[in-house]
Design a protein around this motif. Sequence first.
Motif, PDB file in Angstrom:
ATOM      1  N   ALA A   1     -21.398  23.750 -52.905  1.00 31.22           N
ATOM      2  CA  ALA A   1     -20.942  23.785 -51.511  1.00 31.22           C
ATOM      3  C   ALA A   1     -21.315  25.112 -50.858  1.00 31.22           C
ATOM      4  N   ALA A   2     -21.221  26.193 -51.614  1.00 30.41           N
ATOM      5  CA  ALA A   2     -21.555  27.507 -51.048  1.00 30.41           C
ATOM      6  C   ALA A   2     -23.004  27.545 -50.606  1.00 30.41           C
ATOM      7  N   LYS A   3     -23.897  27.056 -51.471  1.00 27.50           N
ATOM      8  CA  LYS A   3     -25.322  27.047 -51.094  1.00 27.50           C
ATOM      9  C   LYS A   3     -25.568  26.140 -49.894  1.00 27.50           C
ATOM     10  N   THR A   4     -24.965  24.933 -49.949  1.00 30.94           N
ATOM     11  CA  THR A   4     -25.170  23.963 -48.863  1.00 30.94           C
ATOM     12  C   THR A   4     -24.661  24.522 -47.541  1.00 30.94           C
ATOM     13  N   LEU A   5     -23.422  25.050 -47.569  1.00 34.49           N
ATOM     14  CA  LEU A   5     -22.835  25.536 -46.328  1.00 34.49           C
ATOM     15  C   LEU A   5     -23.505  26.813 -45.845  1.00 34.49           C
ATOM     16  N   THR A   6     -23.980  27.630 -46.786  1.00 34.53           N
ATOM     17  CA  THR A   6     -24.729  28.828 -46.369  1.00 34.53           C
ATOM     18  C   THR A   6     -25.995  28.429 -45.623  1.00 34.53           C
TER      19      THR A   6
ATOM     20  N   LYS B   1     -21.294  33.880 -60.893  1.00 42.31           N
ATOM     21  CA  LYS B   1     -21.767  32.960 -59.853  1.00 42.31           C
ATOM     22  C   LYS B   1     -20.619  32.522 -58.957  1.00 42.31           C
ATOM     23  N   MET B   2     -19.432  32.330 -59.537  1.00 40.46           N
ATOM     24  CA  MET B   2     -18.261  31.970 -58.745  1.00 40.46           C
ATOM     25  C   MET B   2     -17.887  33.103 -57.787  1.00 40.46           C
ATOM     26  N   LYS B   3     -17.971  34.349 -58.301  1.00 39.33           N
ATOM     27  CA  LYS B   3     -17.675  35.497 -57.438  1.00 39.33           C
ATOM     28  C   LYS B   3     -18.671  35.564 -56.295  1.00 39.33           C
ATOM     29  N   SER B   4     -19.941  35.301 -56.600  1.00 44.29           N
ATOM     30  CA  SER B   4     -20.961  35.302 -55.561  1.00 44.29           C
ATOM     31  C   SER B   4     -20.688  34.216 -54.529  1.00 44.29           C
ATOM     32  N   ALA B   5     -20.256  33.024 -55.010  1.00 41.92           N
ATOM     33  CA  ALA B   5     -19.949  31.922 -54.094  1.00 41.92           C
ATOM     34  C   ALA B   5     -18.748  32.271 -53.220  1.00 41.92           C
ATOM     35  N   GLU B   6     -17.724  32.883 -53.830  1.00 44.20           N
ATOM     36  CA  GLU B   6     -16.551  33.269 -53.056  1.00 44.20           C
ATOM     37  C   GLU B   6     -16.904  34.309 -52.003  1.00 44.20           C
ATOM     38  N   ASP B   7     -17.752  35.279 -52.374  1.00 46.35           N
ATOM     39  CA  ASP B   7     -18.196  36.279 -51.400  1.00 46.35           C
ATOM     40  C   ASP B   7     -18.973  35.626 -50.259  1.00 46.35           C
ATOM     41  N   ALA B   8     -19.799  34.639 -50.625  1.00 50.01           N
ATOM     42  CA  ALA B   8     -20.577  33.935 -49.595  1.00 50.01           C
ATOM     43  C   ALA B   8     -19.643  33.193 -48.651  1.00 50.01           C
ATOM     44  N   PHE B   9     -18.608  32.546 -49.197  1.00 54.93           N
ATOM     45  CA  PHE B   9     -17.662  31.830 -48.354  1.00 54.93           C
ATOM     46  C   PHE B   9     -16.903  32.792 -47.446  1.00 54.93           C
ATOM     47  N   HIS B  10     -16.530  33.948 -47.993  1.00 56.47           N
ATOM     48  CA  HIS B  10     -15.826  34.934 -47.174  1.00 56.47           C
ATOM     49  C   HIS B  10     -16.710  35.395 -46.021  1.00 56.47           C
ATOM     50  N   SER B  11     -17.978  35.664 -46.332  1.00 55.97           N
ATOM     51  CA  SER B  11     -18.909  36.095 -45.291  1.00 55.97           C
ATOM     52  C   SER B  11     -19.131  35.004 -44.253  1.00 55.97           C
ATOM     53  N   LEU B  12     -19.272  33.762 -44.736  1.00 58.21           N
ATOM     54  CA  LEU B  12     -19.467  32.635 -43.817  1.00 58.21           C
ATOM     55  C   LEU B  12     -18.251  32.445 -42.916  1.00 58.21           C
ATOM     56  N   ARG B  13     -17.069  32.567 -43.500  1.00 58.91           N
ATOM     57  CA  ARG B  13     -15.858  32.358 -42.711  1.00 58.91           C
ATOM     58  C   ARG B  13     -15.732  33.427 -41.630  1.00 58.91           C
ATOM     59  N   GLU B  14     -16.018  34.678 -41.994  1.00 57.71           N
ATOM     60  CA  GLU B  14     -15.961  35.744 -40.994  1.00 57.71           C
ATOM     61  C   GLU B  14     -16.980  35.504 -39.890  1.00 57.71           C
ATOM     62  N   LYS B  15     -18.169  35.076 -40.302  1.00 61.56           N
ATOM     63  CA  LYS B  15     -19.231  34.801 -39.334  1.00 61.56           C
ATOM     64  C   LYS B  15     -18.822  33.673 -38.393  1.00 61.56           C
ATOM     65  N   LEU B  16     -18.239  32.622 -38.950  1.00 56.43           N
ATOM     66  CA  LEU B  16     -17.836  31.472 -38.144  1.00 56.43           C
ATOM     67  C   LEU B  16     -16.633  31.797 -37.262  1.00 56.43           C
ATOM     68  N   LEU B  17     -15.701  32.588 -37.785  1.00 59.48           N
ATOM     69  CA  LEU B  17     -14.553  32.990 -36.977  1.00 59.48           C
ATOM     70  C   LEU B  17     -14.994  33.793 -35.764  1.00 59.48           C
ATOM     71  N   THR B  18     -15.933  34.723 -35.984  1.00 58.59           N
ATOM     72  CA  THR B  18     -16.449  35.527 -34.873  1.00 58.59           C
ATOM     73  C   THR B  18     -17.153  34.643 -33.856  1.00 58.59           C
ATOM     74  N   ALA B  19     -18.001  33.737 -34.366  1.00 61.10           N
ATOM     75  CA  ALA B  19     -18.719  32.834 -33.464  1.00 61.10           C
ATOM     76  C   ALA B  19     -17.748  31.936 -32.708  1.00 61.10           C
ATOM     77  N   GLU B  20     -16.706  31.461 -33.402  1.00 59.79           N
ATOM     78  CA  GLU B  20     -15.722  30.597 -32.754  1.00 59.79           C
ATOM     79  C   GLU B  20     -15.005  31.338 -31.636  1.00 59.79           C
ATOM     80  N   ASP B  21     -14.587  32.581 -31.909  1.00 60.06           N
ATOM     81  CA  ASP B  21     -13.915  33.381 -30.876  1.00 60.06           C
ATOM     82  C   ASP B  21     -14.837  33.627 -29.684  1.00 60.06           C
ATOM     83  N   ASN B  22     -16.104  33.954 -29.987  1.00 56.99           N
ATOM     84  CA  ASN B  22     -17.055  34.227 -28.908  1.00 56.99           C
ATOM     85  C   ASN B  22     -17.306  32.987 -28.061  1.00 56.99           C
ATOM     86  N   LEU B  23     -17.445  31.842 -28.719  1.00 54.07           N
ATOM     87  CA  LEU B  23     -17.691  30.596 -27.991  1.00 54.07           C
ATOM     88  C   LEU B  23     -16.481  30.210 -27.141  1.00 54.07           C
TER      89      LEU B  23
END
Length: 377
Positions: free
Chosen positions: A308-313, A192-214
Amino acid sequence: MATVVQAHERECAVCTNDFNTPKLLPCGHLMCRQCVISWLDSKSNAGCPLCTCPIVEHQVNSSRISADVVDALPTDSVMEAIVENASILMKGGMCTVCDDLKAEYICMQCLEKMCPSCMKIHKKMVVSRSHDVESVSTVTPERLAASRPALCADHGDKQAEMFCVDHNLAICTPCFSNKHKACLDVKSLDEKMKSAEDAFHSLREKLLTAEDNLKQAIVNLNVRVQTADVTEQQNMALVDKTCDRLQNLVDECRKQVKKLISDSVSKFKNSLYDVKSELDKRLGKVTSHKHLVTRATTVRPRPALIHAAKTLTDRVNNLDLSDKVEAEAWVNPWPETMTYCDDVVKVIGDELKSIRQIVLAEVSNLFNFSHVQHDLI
């Protein structure tokens, strides 16, 4: 690279104290639970004190009790853990064993703060010789939180090995056998921790891309605003050049044409500013959520990270990450102003022709009248 939360980042913007039950606002900023309640009670339609974004979005029943509204907001369990561990590091500076000597070391597992002598004893004892003891001056709240083992939700003294998704709890093996055996979704804590870490990595990449685009979208908008200003200046110069050919009527023409251009550009710029304002808000939300995700990745293993992973996702999936906001199309007012000027010139021309005809007629009449008088003489 690990993110270290600075002391001021642990402080609530309202009470300026360390967060106490930090509530995650829709914009991504944090406030103490009681501070949010007081803030909502102090004014109607209260917005975030940091960015003015609504604290409660799409609230159907405005008569709801503030405490119920605030309790519906998610709690930032990662920040809660950081504040808790910062408090541990800040509580006094004395050895917890000797009481009369300054603590220079802390055990990352049992959280005992020790003087050099007690540290040596701690490292020799069978139960603690494998513990990680570090200098107090080098330990951060994030590292301290990350080093603490995940404990069973029901047995605070037992290490959790599994996570019950059905009940959203970290549990030990006996708890699984006694209380959660019938649960449909129980996974190992590591999985479950690995899944949460993967989710955070995906979220961070998604947010970084959105931040750059904005950010790029805002840069493009600024360029368009500058272009609008240049176009306005050019049009004003053309207006001035045209109006210089005219006299009294031309002065009025100049004033009217400038107003036409100014209104057109102002309308266009206001549209761009509205778009920029919307993108700024989106960028603010994306950036603040990026900070949350980045900070959360430094705290592991800990059940709070899973929450936090679920909430932030859920939160990030509900954010508007689009950098596309349509502004009104630029309509160059110059053709209309040229038509207006041509009309004025035509009016002036017609007036000059009319005056010329009148003058010629008057001259002709005067000439003819002179001839009549001459004949009569």
